[in-house]
Design a protein around this motif. Structure first.
Motif, short mmCIF file in Angstrom:
data_model
loop_
_atom_site.label_atom_id
_atom_site.label_comp_id
_atom_site.label_asym_id
_atom_site.label_seq_id
_atom_site.Cartn_x
_atom_site.Cartn_y
_atom_site.Cartn_z
N ILE A 1 0.83 -1.20 0.00
CA ILE A 1 0.00 0.00 0.00
C ILE A 1 0.87 1.26 0.00
O ILE A 1 0.45 2.31 -0.46
CB ILE A 1 -1.00 -0.02 1.18
CG1 ILE A 1 -2.27 0.73 0.81
CG2 ILE A 1 -0.41 0.55 2.45
CD1 ILE A 1 -3.16 -0.04 -0.12
N GLY A 2 2.09 1.16 0.50
CA GLY A 2 2.99 2.32 0.51
C GLY A 2 3.24 2.87 -0.88
O GLY A 2 3.45 4.06 -1.06
N ASN A 3 3.18 1.99 -1.88
CA ASN A 3 3.40 2.44 -3.25
C ASN A 3 2.30 3.37 -3.73
O ASN A 3 2.55 4.26 -4.53
CB ASN A 3 3.50 1.24 -4.19
CG ASN A 3 4.71 0.39 -3.87
OD1 ASN A 3 5.84 0.85 -3.94
ND2 ASN A 3 4.48 -0.84 -3.49
N THR A 4 1.07 3.15 -3.25
CA THR A 4 -0.01 4.03 -3.68
C THR A 4 0.21 5.44 -3.14
O THR A 4 -0.14 6.41 -3.79
CB THR A 4 -1.38 3.51 -3.21
OG1 THR A 4 -1.41 3.49 -1.78
CG2 THR A 4 -1.65 2.11 -3.72
N ILE A 5 0.83 5.53 -1.97
CA ILE A 5 1.16 6.85 -1.42
C ILE A 5 2.21 7.51 -2.31
O ILE A 5 2.14 8.69 -2.63
CB ILE A 5 1.69 6.71 0.02
CG1 ILE A 5 0.63 6.09 0.91
CG2 ILE A 5 2.15 8.07 0.56
CD1 ILE A 5 1.14 5.67 2.29
N ALA A 6 3.17 6.69 -2.74
CA ALA A 6 4.26 7.24 -3.55
C ALA A 6 3.77 7.72 -4.90
O ALA A 6 4.28 8.70 -5.43
CB ALA A 6 5.35 6.19 -3.72
N ILE A 7 2.77 7.03 -5.50
CA ILE A 7 2.35 7.44 -6.84
C ILE A 7 1.15 8.38 -6.83
O ILE A 7 0.75 8.87 -7.87
CB ILE A 7 2.05 6.22 -7.75
CG1 ILE A 7 0.93 5.35 -7.16
CG2 ILE A 7 3.31 5.40 -7.99
CD1 ILE A 7 0.52 4.20 -8.08
N CYS A 8 0.57 8.64 -5.67
CA CYS A 8 -0.57 9.57 -5.60
C CYS A 8 -0.09 10.96 -6.02
O CYS A 8 0.83 11.50 -5.44
CB CYS A 8 -1.13 9.61 -4.17
SG CYS A 8 -2.54 10.72 -4.00
N PRO A 9 -0.72 11.56 -7.06
CA PRO A 9 -0.20 12.85 -7.55
C PRO A 9 -0.66 14.03 -6.71
O PRO A 9 -0.31 15.16 -7.00
CB PRO A 9 -0.77 12.92 -8.96
CG PRO A 9 -2.04 12.16 -8.89
CD PRO A 9 -1.84 11.07 -7.87
N VAL A 10 -1.48 13.75 -5.69
CA VAL A 10 -1.92 14.80 -4.78
C VAL A 10 -1.72 14.28 -3.36
O VAL A 10 -1.16 13.22 -3.17
CB VAL A 10 -3.41 15.18 -5.03
CG1 VAL A 10 -3.59 15.78 -6.38
CG2 VAL A 10 -4.30 13.97 -4.84
N GLY A 11 -2.20 14.99 -2.38
CA GLY A 11 -2.03 14.54 -1.00
C GLY A 11 -3.20 13.74 -0.48
O GLY A 11 -3.50 13.77 0.71
N ALA A 12 -3.88 13.01 -1.38
CA ALA A 12 -5.06 12.26 -0.94
C ALA A 12 -4.68 11.05 -0.11
O ALA A 12 -5.29 10.77 0.91
CB ALA A 12 -5.89 11.84 -2.14
N LEU A 13 -3.66 10.33 -0.56
CA LEU A 13 -3.19 9.18 0.20
C LEU A 13 -1.88 9.57 0.87
O LEU A 13 -0.92 9.93 0.20
CB LEU A 13 -2.96 7.97 -0.71
CG LEU A 13 -4.22 7.39 -1.35
CD1 LEU A 13 -3.86 6.32 -2.36
CD2 LEU A 13 -5.15 6.83 -0.29
N THR A 14 -1.86 9.54 2.17
CA THR A 14 -0.63 9.87 2.89
C THR A 14 -0.36 8.77 3.91
O THR A 14 -1.22 7.98 4.24
CB THR A 14 -0.73 11.23 3.60
OG1 THR A 14 -1.89 11.25 4.40
CG2 THR A 14 -0.77 12.37 2.60
N SER A 15 0.89 8.80 4.37
CA SER A 15 1.33 7.73 5.25
C SER A 15 1.13 8.14 6.70
O SER A 15 1.37 9.28 7.08
CB SER A 15 2.81 7.47 4.96
OG SER A 15 3.50 7.20 6.13
#
Lengths: 830, 166
Positions: free
Chosen positions: A196-210
């Motif tokens: 799931i960390g990869n989705t944070i890395a490829i999110c082009p906005v701050g919607a998914l954060t760690s």
């Protein structure tokens, strides 16, 4: 390539660009160094065309086209800077920002946000939208590691498509329509993914954060230190983002032949242990029964005195995966020459009589080749749990039509991508393999069953295997450490022989491969060659006599200690009490061992029982090199400095050598590495250095003493215990990384629904597993991933150590399951 | 001989006149009110309107902190005088409006060149440069102003309107 791909030439912004047919305009433009903004398109996934940000003008088309979906054609005239393109980009950005909250000062993405950057570069600078923005409750927790802010989401679908295309776990999905569209997990359960960390890395906005990186730092605060993740053995290239003297987060570093741009969640969120308050800060010496703080001089003097007073053959070294290659090399040199003992090993979690000790661990072909293979045979290897990033590479091959045959006692998580999944009775793995080999040979009965697997399915798998052109065979810990492991290994080797390949031995975590390369094996020199063969070289470089007789291997060292044949045991970065398969063996060894030295970062169970404990650095605090499962040597850079007086392992060993009367001093890791180069041919940073294959003494297949009494179910202990490794556990390091401890949850055991029903246990109930030797309390997970009559328990939970109920002498450990019932007060006395 | 003597007398006379004229200025000001003040016993009542003095972290009228810990002041500061560590607000511990607040906020007043960029960059108008210019200390440590020192004691005490919009 035999078939030539046709070439097309187009013009982009007046520049002629030549690309293979099928390339999109966006890719062609990027190749020519022309920047076209994008949000939804990601070059590791096929085009989608959802965000409309990549609009370009193509001559003779009536409207602007999305360059990420439009294939380049011969003679196309594309422009990316005309006024209509500019107007299009401004309109799209204004549209995307209608509902974006613009809370950049609060948002964690601020400073490294593609939406921020592209609005600044291509945006209109004003908005005509004065109405009320979309209002969602925020933030939403999507599991222990992931936080979602739906207001910021621009619905580019990158995260959803990552789960569908790259990881295959469908962890995130889109829900609702239009204005109310949102990303969420299926059934709003915590995100079930190891990536799931990869989705944070490829999110082009701050919607998914760690969650671990939430508000702790800004990109401009961070120093990026290139390093290597050393949790599992894949050795993914990472950056540690350091602020002050603290690792703030881990990010993937692009390495096309290794992890590409991905990491698993253990890599992303597992760095918390480095800064843990329980890190050992100063040496401890046992005085009057208690471990008490001491100075380095005091501690090292004591260790040296004990070693000097002992015959060399009664000293042994067990070194673990926390060591760099240089540490391991210096350990081998000091123990072979200064101490003079041949008993050194890095392998602990193996059967003393199993096949693991006779083979060299690691893959026999590079990771970069995985996507090009057409068939994978996984034998007792739970890829997503043990080497997760390899699954992402394997998924690429599966997408190209490769088939997977898996022979495991527990169904894998990647079940739906496994074409032939042969889930067998735990003690029948070799029988299933034999049937598969027979089927691959073309003759096999199509009816009946073997080891709980239908022969018809084995026949189909055999057919697939027969047709394979570039197969890859992996045999893992579950198979190698099974009672019939020796037979399974021999069968796998035979099977490989038919294709002229060698099986990859999927064993070893951390830098186990570097330890083997550097010579932490009882019978080989650095580089893996037999000692007798390189004795001359060794003695020249090391300047001292080297004994060529093979010493004891890891499990044998522990057995010897249990028989009272060892006086001093030096353990560096290993935790036998949780690593060994049978904890009672270690307990016996400890009780008869006069002097135990433990060098570790935490006061592990082993360290708590030691006579001297020395505080050590962990890999993110060291300079040097590490090796991964394919043998690739990679450089690690010290990201932070260690706590208190903790020292690097080779520095500790060098200090010990001086006290033993020989100066083995180095100026730094480079000097050690250069010395290693003289002994290990081909050793270079970033080179793949395979271990020379050791001469293998295989006992003939079938020689395995399979004891019918132990494998047969009896009324009292009806279930066969399968022990496996999981990615998220609660060991000395992972348990101290808060996000990993959360992902690991309570210690658990997996039961088939039939067995659960018999024991009146439901999913999530606390249960007690009892074997002849003892019992552990765990949480029940009820799943059809295991066959009836089996229970699967993961290793690595310090609170429920499964090795406490396993007997190394037993072919299969049998257990019973009881629901853990809370007894109402006062009634428990009867 | 006579000529030489005469020129010497003339020179002395010129110098004497010049000295008297200079002293004339001195004596004239001797009887005027001084324009300097006897600092630190006496202090100015007001500084110039755009004077940039010590920093304040301002509050909203309801006592909430304006600062959200975004660290824009940190990155804009040309002398790297500011350190901010952010943290997350919780319903029980709501410090600022929004999810984020500055758990730690330090300004090294020795490094600060009072350019005012931080005030300009601040998206919430939290950090302001006040009027106070008496910034001295006996140790370097005492010149690193921490968050309790920087936060204005009550809304508006730094002289800025707590209700102002940014």
């Amino acid at each position: 390539m035999s078939d030539q791909v046709p070439i097309v030439t187009l013009s982009i912004d007046g520049r002629p660009v030549t690309v293979p047919k099928g390339t999109t305009i966006w890719t062609a433009a990027r190749g020519a160094g022309i920047d076209v903004p994008i949000f939804c398109y990601h070059d590791r996934m096929p085009p989608l065309g959802a965000c409309r940000m990549c609009l370009v003008n193509v001559e003779k088309t009536p409207k602007l086209v999305t360059s990420c979906t439009q294939e380049a054609a011969e003679g196309m005239v594309v422009s990316t800077t005309t006024p209509d393109v500019k107007a299009g980009q401004e309109a799209i950005l204004e549209f995307l920002l209608i509902n974006h909250p613009l809370d950049c000062p609060i948002c964690d993405k601020g400073g490294e946000c593609p939406l921020q950057d592209q609005t600044f570069r291509y945006g209109p600078g004003r908005s005509r939208y004065v109405e009320v923005k979309r209002d969602f409750a925020k933030p939403v927790s999507l599991g222990p590691a992931l936080v979602l802010d739906r207001e910021r989401c621009i619905l580019c679908w990158r995260c959803v498509r990552f789960g569908e295309i790259i990881a295959g776990d469908d962890a995130l999905k889109g829900f609702e329509r239009g204005f109310t569209s949102e990303i969420n997990t299926p059934f709003t359960l915590p995100a079930a993914s190891k990536f799931i960390g990869n989705t944070i890395a490829i999110c082009p906005v701050g919607a998914l954060t760690s969650r671990t990186y939430r508000f702790v730092s800004r990109p401009w605060d961070n120093q990026r230190v290139p390093s290597v993740c050393t949790f599992c053995g894949v050795g993914c290239a990472v950056f540690f983002d350091v602020r002050g003297n603290t690792i703030m987060r881990t990010q993937a570093r692009e390495a096309p032949d290794l992890n590409d741009i991905w990491l698993c969640d253990l890599g992303f969120f597992g760095h918390g242990y480095v800064q843990h308050a329980e890190r050992l800060q100063q040496p401890l010496i046992r005085k009057d029964g208690d471990l008490q703080p001491a100075s380095w001089d005091e501690a090292l003097d004591l260790v040296a005195r004990k070693i000097r007073a002992t015959a060399p053959g009664r000293v042994a070294l067990l070194a673990g995966a926390r060591l760099t290659n240089e540490d391991a090399y210096v350990a081998a040199r000091v123990f072979r020459t200064v101490v003079g003992t041949p008993h050194l090993d890095h392998r602990l979690d193996t059967r003393a009589d199993g096949p693991s000790l006779g083979v060299s661990w690691g893959m026999t072909s590079p990771i970069g080749e995985i996507p090009t293979r057409d068939l994978f045979l996984l034998v007792g290897c739970d890829l997503t749990e043990e080497y997760p990033v390899l699954w992402l590479r394997m998924k690429q091959a599966v997408d190209r039509g490769a088939a997977i045959i898996a022979i495991t006692p527990k169904a894998l998580e990647i079940d739906r991508f496994v074409a032939h999944h042969l889930v067998h009775d735990y003690h029948e793995g070799s029988a299933v393999l034999a049937a598969l080999a027979q089927a691959a040979g073309g003759d096999s009965p199509k009816t009946g069953e073997v080891g709980g697997v239908d022969l018809g399915r084995i026949a189909l798998a055999g057919e697939a295997l027969r047709g394979a052109k570039r197969p890859m065979v992996m045999i893992g810990k579950t198979a190698l450490e099974a009672a019939d492991g020796e037979t399974m290994y021999a069968e796998v080797e035979d099977l490989c022989g038919k294709f002229g390949i060698k099986p990859s031995i999927m064993r070893g975590r951390g830098n186990a491969f570097g330890a083997a390369l550097a010579g932490l094996l009882p019978n080989t020199s650095p580089g893996g060659r037999p000692l007798a063969q390189v004795r001359g070289d060794l003695e020249t470089v090391w300047g001292a006599p080297v004994a060529v007789e093979p010493g004891l291997s890891g499990p044998h060292i522990i057995e010897a200690a249990g028989r009272g044949e060892l006086d001093v045991l030096y353990i560096a970065g290993a935790d036998p009490s949780s690593d060994v398969l049978d904890r009672s063996r270690w307990a016996a060894a400890r009780s008869r061992l006069p002097f135990l030295v433990v060098v570790d970062a935490f006061l592990t169970e082993t360290a708590q029982a030691a006579d001297v404990v020395l505080p050590a650095l962990v890999i993110p605090e060291k300079n040097g090199t590490v090796s991964n499962i394919e043998g690739r040597v990679q450089r690690v850079h010290a990201a932070v400095s260690g706590p208190g007086e903790a020292r690097g392992d080779w520095q500790i060993l060098s200090g010990l050598a001086v006290r033993l009367g020989r100066t083995i001093a180095y100026s730094g890791w480079e000097e050690i590495f250069n010395e290693m180069k003289t002994l290990i041919p081909g050793l270079e940073v970033d080179a793949i250095v395979p271990l020379a294959a050791p001469a293998r003494a295989v006992s003939a297949p079938g020689a395995q003493k399979s004891d019918g009494r132990e494998t047969a179910a009896d009324g009292e202990y009806p279930l066969a215990l399968i022990v496996g490794d999981v990615l998220f556990d609660r060991g000395s390091m992972s348990g101290r990384s808060p996000a990993i401890a959360d992902l690991a949850r309570e210690p658990w055991a997996m039961l088939h629904p039939d067995d659960a029903a018999r024991a009146t246990v439901a999913d999530g109930d606390p249960i007690v597993l009892t074997a002849r030797r003892g019992s552990i309390a765990v949480m029940a997970r009820v799943s059809k991933a295991v066959l009836p009559g089996h229970v699967y328990v993961p290793r690595g939970y310090d609170a429920a150590p499964v090795n406490a109920i396993v007997g190394a002498g037993e072919a299969v450990t049998r257990v019973r399951v009881r629901a853990l019932v809370t007894v109402a007060g006062g009634q428990g006395n009867g | 001989m006579n000529d030489r003597r005469r020129s010497t007398i003339l020179r002395y006379a010129r110098q004497g006149v010049a000295m008297l004229r200079g002293l004339g200025v001195t004596f004239r000001y001797l009887f005027k009110r001084p324009i300097t003040i006897r600092y630190p016993e006496e202090k100015r009542t007001a500084v110039q309107p755009r004077f940039k003095g010590r920093h304040w972290l301002t509050l909203y009228g309801d006592g909430m902190e304006r600062c959200v810990g975004c660290e824009l002041c940190v990155i804009v500061c040309p002398s790297q005088a500011i350190y901010v560590k952010a943290a997350e607000n919780t319903p029980e511990h709501q410090v600022s409006k929004g999810e984020r607040y500055a758990a730690e906020f330090q300004i090294n007043e020795l490094r600060c060149i009072f350019c005012g960029f931080c005030e300009e960059a601040c998206p919430t108008g939290a950090i302001v440069l006040g009027r106070e210019y008496e910034l001295a200390g006996y140790t370097r440590e005492s010149m690193i102003y921490t968050k309790p020192m920087l936060t204005e004691p009550y809304p508006g005490s730094s002289g800025r309107d707590p209700q102002r919009e940014v």
